[in-house]
Design a protein around this motif. Sequence first.
Motif, mmCIF file in Angstrom:
data_model
loop_
_atom_site.group_PDB
_atom_site.id
_atom_site.type_symbol
_atom_site.label_atom_id
_atom_site.label_comp_id
_atom_site.label_asym_id
_atom_site.label_seq_id
_atom_site.Cartn_x
_atom_site.Cartn_y
_atom_site.Cartn_z
ATOM 1 N N ILE A 101 30.511 25.448 -42.175
ATOM 2 C CA ILE A 101 29.599 26.082 -41.220
ATOM 3 C C ILE A 101 29.584 25.217 -39.971
ATOM 4 C CG2 ILE A 101 27.272 26.951 -40.810
ATOM 5 C CD1 ILE A 101 26.807 26.987 -43.797
ATOM 6 N N THR A 102 30.143 25.729 -38.906
ATOM 7 C CA THR A 102 30.222 24.971 -37.663
ATOM 8 C C THR A 102 29.370 25.654 -36.602
ATOM 9 O OG1 THR A 102 32.109 26.207 -36.793
ATOM 10 C CG2 THR A 102 32.592 24.354 -38.265
ATOM 11 N N LYS A 103 29.326 25.016 -35.455
ATOM 12 C CA LYS A 103 28.560 25.608 -34.354
ATOM 13 C C LYS A 103 29.234 26.841 -33.768
ATOM 14 C CE LYS A 103 26.053 21.471 -32.933
ATOM 15 N NZ LYS A 103 25.743 20.534 -31.834
ATOM 16 N N LYS A 104 30.445 27.133 -34.231
ATOM 17 C CA LYS A 104 31.075 28.383 -33.829
ATOM 18 C C LYS A 104 30.404 29.586 -34.474
ATOM 19 C CE LYS A 104 35.625 26.334 -33.006
ATOM 20 N NZ LYS A 104 37.053 26.318 -33.391
ATOM 21 N N HIS A 105 29.605 29.320 -35.498
ATOM 22 C CA HIS A 105 28.855 30.400 -36.143
ATOM 23 C C HIS A 105 27.495 30.628 -35.492
ATOM 24 C CE1 HIS A 105 31.691 29.071 -39.307
ATOM 25 N NE2 HIS A 105 31.700 30.348 -39.640
ATOM 26 N N LEU A 106 27.171 29.841 -34.498
ATOM 27 C CA LEU A 106 25.870 29.923 -33.841
ATOM 28 C C LEU A 106 26.068 30.354 -32.392
ATOM 29 C CD1 LEU A 106 22.821 29.439 -33.909
ATOM 30 C CD2 LEU A 106 23.248 27.021 -33.475
ATOM 31 N N PHE A 107 25.399 31.446 -31.984
ATOM 32 C CA PHE A 107 25.608 32.025 -30.667
ATOM 33 C C PHE A 107 24.319 32.017 -29.859
ATOM 34 C CE2 PHE A 107 29.172 33.524 -33.065
ATOM 35 C CZ PHE A 107 30.215 33.577 -32.156
ATOM 36 N N ALA A 108 24.497 32.085 -28.539
ATOM 37 C CA ALA A 108 23.352 31.992 -27.636
ATOM 38 C C ALA A 108 22.466 33.220 -27.720
ATOM 39 C CB ALA A 108 23.835 31.793 -26.200
ATOM 40 N N SER A 109 23.031 34.380 -28.026
ATOM 41 C CA SER A 109 22.246 35.611 -28.096
ATOM 42 C C SER A 109 22.821 36.502 -29.175
ATOM 43 C CB SER A 109 22.262 36.342 -26.744
ATOM 44 O OG SER A 109 23.559 36.830 -26.459
ATOM 45 N N MET B 109 24.799 33.165 -36.801
ATOM 46 C CA MET B 109 23.412 32.967 -36.404
ATOM 47 C C MET B 109 23.305 33.082 -34.892
ATOM 48 S SD MET B 109 22.307 29.796 -38.897
ATOM 49 C CE MET B 109 23.468 28.680 -38.111
ATOM 50 N N ALA B 110 22.132 33.518 -34.412
ATOM 51 C CA ALA B 110 21.980 33.748 -32.976
ATOM 52 C C ALA B 110 20.575 33.382 -32.523
ATOM 53 C CB ALA B 110 22.268 35.213 -32.631
ATOM 54 N N ALA B 111 20.488 33.020 -31.245
ATOM 55 C CA ALA B 111 19.216 32.832 -30.522
ATOM 56 C C ALA B 111 18.387 31.683 -31.057
ATOM 57 C CB ALA B 111 18.395 34.122 -30.542
ATOM 58 N N CYS B 112 19.025 30.624 -31.529
ATOM 59 C CA CYS B 112 18.273 29.442 -31.975
ATOM 60 C C CYS B 112 17.814 28.633 -30.766
ATOM 61 C CB CYS B 112 19.146 28.560 -32.865
ATOM 62 S SG CYS B 112 19.192 29.076 -34.572
ATOM 63 N N HIS B 113 16.589 28.126 -30.831
ATOM 64 C CA HIS B 113 16.082 27.252 -29.782
ATOM 65 C C HIS B 113 16.659 25.841 -29.960
ATOM 66 C CE1 HIS B 113 13.362 30.425 -28.657
ATOM 67 N NE2 HIS B 113 12.885 30.463 -29.876
ATOM 68 N N SER B 114 16.678 25.092 -28.880
ATOM 69 C CA SER B 114 17.272 23.749 -28.914
ATOM 70 C C SER B 114 16.636 22.829 -29.956
ATOM 71 C CB SER B 114 17.196 23.113 -27.518
ATOM 72 O OG SER B 114 17.980 23.835 -26.603
ATOM 73 N N GLY C 222 15.592 33.843 -33.540
ATOM 74 C CA GLY C 222 14.765 33.572 -32.369
ATOM 75 C C GLY C 222 13.333 33.229 -32.717
ATOM 76 N N ALA C 223 12.839 33.692 -33.884
ATOM 77 C CA ALA C 223 11.465 33.395 -34.292
ATOM 78 C C ALA C 223 11.342 32.058 -35.004
ATOM 79 C CB ALA C 223 10.940 34.507 -35.208
ATOM 80 N N LEU C 224 12.470 31.380 -35.225
ATOM 81 C CA LEU C 224 12.442 30.111 -35.949
ATOM 82 C C LEU C 224 11.885 29.020 -35.036
ATOM 83 C CD1 LEU C 224 13.536 29.953 -38.847
ATOM 84 C CD2 LEU C 224 15.457 28.661 -37.979
ATOM 85 N N SER D 186 13.576 38.299 -38.717
ATOM 86 C CA SER D 186 12.242 38.092 -39.278
ATOM 87 C C SER D 186 11.286 37.749 -38.144
ATOM 88 C CB SER D 186 12.256 36.951 -40.302
ATOM 89 O OG SER D 186 10.941 36.594 -40.677
ATOM 90 N N SER D 187 10.051 38.246 -38.248
ATOM 91 C CA SER D 187 9.076 38.000 -37.183
ATOM 92 C C SER D 187 8.399 36.645 -37.299
ATOM 93 C CB SER D 187 8.000 39.103 -37.197
ATOM 94 O OG SER D 187 7.282 39.076 -38.419
#
Length: 716
Positions: free
Chosen positions: A683-691, A662-667, A633-635, A502-503
């Motif tokens: 839902i753990t941080k293993k589901h969240l990736f850097a890119s 999930m991917a590309a979340c900002h800190s 990434g737009a979040l 989503s933009s």
Amino acid sequence: MGLADASGPRDTQALLSATQAMELRRRDYHMERPLLNQEHLEELGRWGSAPRTRQWRTWLQCSHARARALLLQHLPVLVWLPRYPVRDWLLGDLLSGMSVAIMQLPQGLAYALLAGLPPVFGLYSSFYPVFIYFLFGTSRHISVGTFAVMSVMVGSVTESLAPQTLNDSTRDADRVRVASTLSVLVGLFQVGLGLIHFGFLVTYLSEPLVRGYTTAAAVQVFVSQLKYVFGLHLSSHSGPLSLIYTVLEVCRKLPQSKLIGATGISYGMGLKHIFGVDVVGNISAGLVPPVAPNTQLFSKLVGSAFTIAVVGFAIAISLGKIFALRHGYRVDSNQELVALGLSNLIGGIFQCFPVSCSMSRSLVQESTGGNSQVAGAISSLFILLIIVKLGELFRDLPKAVLAAIIIVNLKGMLRQLSDVCSLWKANRVDLLIWLVTFTATILLNLDLGLMVSVVFSLLLVVVRTQMPHYSILGQVPDTDIYRDVAEYSEAKEVPGVKVFRSSATVYFANADFYSDALKQRCGVDVDFLISQKKKLLKKREQLKLKQQQKEKKLQKQAASSKGASVSINVNTSLEDMRSNNVEDCKVMQVSPGDKMEDATANGQEDSKAPDGSTLKALGLPQPDFHSLILDLGALSFVDTVCLKSLKNIFHDFREIEVEVYMAACHSPVVSQLEAGHFFDASITKKHLFASVHDAVTFALQHPRPVPDSPVSVTRL
């Protein structure tokens, strides 16, 4: 010469060789790194929450250095005046100050008419606030003082609270009291907002809004001066549609207009007495003593005061930033609020009306060589000389001349009507804001028009975030870049993986739209599959319940027959019969779904649940992808509605046997997810990736849910 000629080609060849070698190295450049989920990224980068700083402790600290810093911060003249380059700047500031004063004199007289006050109060408003800004302001080039837009806003207030009466002196005294009290209240608002660092408030006034508002205000000013130009006596109109009523009355009374000359003709021919030409009148010499504001009027003026405070600051800071960018210095928006507020506050005590900065005078101050606010101080001293000694020379000046001066100075703002054409080509949403602001200000008057335009622009922002651009991403060949497959023909979806983006950020106003768009773009009717799955499982539970009831019934029959029998052999045979009957019933109760489940359990290795609750075991269609990746990434922030929506997405897609990443979340977003207890056992941080590329690679390597996490989560 020969040596130089010979060495030139060799140097060129060596340079070309080095360039080619560098280009080859660039082509061969590649980077290898392990896949990074959020846990690995935090461990590798040693991520941790920033230490909390208690700012209030700094505010309460007392020291000589801090007191000096606060003094220099709020009294900037002590910083730049000791360093003032007299030889380089003084002549330019002197000429600039005189030029601005020549403009400020007729403008002060004229804009006092706009405010509904005697002209001499325009001179007061051109002296006190200008000198105060010289001490506290941070802009070196804006010319503070009377301004048409501010004056007409003040005029709408004075005419509504002190309407026209038979006794002009009483009316003027009441209007002066209202205007000075309004100035004090405007100053209090501006100083208060500046001290609590609310300078960012003006950011809610976009450039199209300000330009549309000032253009409409210029039209208001132009119409208000028609009665002086044509020498007409009009009724007082205020509130919505007052501009329309004024124009209609001017058209109706136009045959009663008078022809006039300038000041000399007016004085020599006695136009005031013979033809009834309206002139400036008596201008008392000297300054007036300070007067305390009428606090009883505060409740009636608070709304208008806040509106005028915001508009005045918006105009001043906009011009100040333009000149600061042009000449390479910085303008402090919060200190500008304080400086403008003190100018209005102290000016109101000396019977001035609210002021801001003038576009035309500011341009003159800059173009004639002005380098600092010394030019403003010089212009204010020149106005002081006129107030004390030379004011009586302007008493026979016809008000029509002042009206003409006002109309000529509106030329720059009226040229902003051309914004319609430029915005039509550049940005039609900004054009809509401009048109709504202009129309609302024309029809509803200045205060209501500004309120409507601000609310409309904010609602438009909400609407635009509710309808962002949703896209399915595909991989650009031979890269780790993912782009919208609808826009990039070479971008191809990764088989078995859907990447959704989503933009705009996801929050309470568009969370439902985000979920609906996700399910629609994935090409799978998620809700239908989940409902069909629940129906089939419910039917299976009902069949099992009936089976159990029948078994209990048979057991009861066997128990009763056992009590009636006297032979052990008979009992044994009955038990055998009962067990045989039960087995027969079990065979008879097997449903087609159970048969399919057995076949799946025996022959299919990709069955996720041993109880036969998979889509394939139930005879339902399966999605053509096994993993869903949300590009976040737009979040920019996370609220509670966003958290619930993301958890529901995990639940729904896991129900149809699709794992979600999930991917590309900002800190900051990750911190907000943690604070909202988003991560848990399912839902753990293993589901969240850097890119996105990391998430896609992991999904291809693990086309099943993460082993140490449950298959489904509770829907919120």
